[in-house]
Design an enzyme around this catalytic site. Structure first.
Site, short mmCIF file in Angstrom:
data_model
loop_
_atom_site.label_atom_id
_atom_site.label_comp_id
_atom_site.label_asym_id
_atom_site.label_seq_id
_atom_site.Cartn_x
_atom_site.Cartn_y
_atom_site.Cartn_z
N SER A 142 -7.23 -15.62 17.33
CA SER A 142 -6.18 -14.75 17.83
C SER A 142 -6.86 -13.75 18.96
O SER A 142 -8.16 -13.84 18.85
CB SER A 142 -5.71 -13.72 16.78
N TYR A 155 -7.44 -7.84 9.70
CA TYR A 155 -6.97 -9.05 10.24
C TYR A 155 -8.07 -9.49 11.43
O TYR A 155 -8.40 -10.60 11.47
CB TYR A 155 -5.58 -8.96 10.80
#
Length: 254
Positions: A142, A155
């Site tokens: 990501s 995250y």
């Protein structure tokens, strides 16, 4: 039913929705036989609607459980006879918020799926790929693993760690003929993005409008745009690429 052929075979985890579902569909269109893995069996079956049943295998499994992950690989080999690619995509966002307020329960869950699950998936396929003398593994990282994302602290940490997995695995497995890469999506129109955006200042279309104003390409990405990048990294067109993390983010990380 066993279906062994010359067609390439891939496993996609987190295949019941979003990027995983899109990747599976892209790969099937490109001639792959695909094992779709997800912990949500009902959603997985719904996501496979319209796909050629002779070309797919659905396996309900939790990637954070070693036994279940190895069983998915066993079923893939029993059905298709080989494994050419792994798209280790399964992941969760978690509760969100800065690290200073993160709970240990959320930390363990996010790291357990996003990092441990990815590691277990890689470990499960590598013996077969080593025996074959080739293979390609792509992890879904990501842009949150390329720069701090305080609003998604745990995250973000998990994706930084996952990029470390990419680099170390690429160095380790390259001599065995196995390429390891990552994709780093930005804002992609998935259920996870929509759910996360609703926690912030806007929801739904409001978040898309905001993104269109700040993104160099002026829009939120589509899941199949990530899937097509994964398929390219699997292909011989990317045969000299390993240890790379390819941004699929419309310029978000610039």
């Amino acid at each position: 039913m066993t279906s062994v052929s010359d067609n390439p075979v891939a496993i996609v985890t987190g295949a019941a929705s979003g990027i995983g579902e899109a990747t599976a569909r892209v790969l099937v269109r490109q001639g792959y036989q695909v094992c779709l893995v997800d912990y949500d069996g009902d959603l997985l079956r719904a996501s496979a609607e319209g796909l050629d049943e002779d070309r797919i295998l659905l396996v309900q499994a939790d990637v954070a459980d070693a036994a279940q992950t190895h069983e998915a690989v066993r079923q893939t080999l029993a059905r298709f006879g080989r494994i050419d690619g792994l798209h280790s995509n399964a992941g969760v966002v978690g509760q969100g918020g800065p690290l200073r307020s993160a709970s240990l329960e959320d930390f363990d869950r996010v790291i357990g799926i996003n990092v441990k699950g990815a590691l277990l998936s890689m470990q499960a396929v590598t013996p077969t790929m080593i025996e074959q003398g080739r293979g390609s593994i792509v992890f879904t990282a990501s842009t949150a693993g390329l720069r701090p994302s305080p609003a998604l602290g745990v995250y973000s940490v998990s994706k930084y760690a996952l990029i470390g997995v990419v680099k170390n695995a690429a160095a380790d497995l390259g001599p065995a003929g196995i390429r390891v890469n990552g994709v780093a999506p930005g804002l992609i129109d998935t259920p996870a993005f929509r759910a996360t955006s609703q926690r912030g200042s806007g929801a739904g279309d409001d978040s898309k409008i905001f993104a269109s104003r700040v993104m160099p390409l002026g829009r939120v990405g589509q899941p199949d745009e990530v899937g097509e990048t994964v398929a390219w990294l699997f292909s011989d067109a990317a045969r000299y690429i390993t240890g790379a993390v390819v941004n699929v983010d419309g310029g978000l990380a610039l």
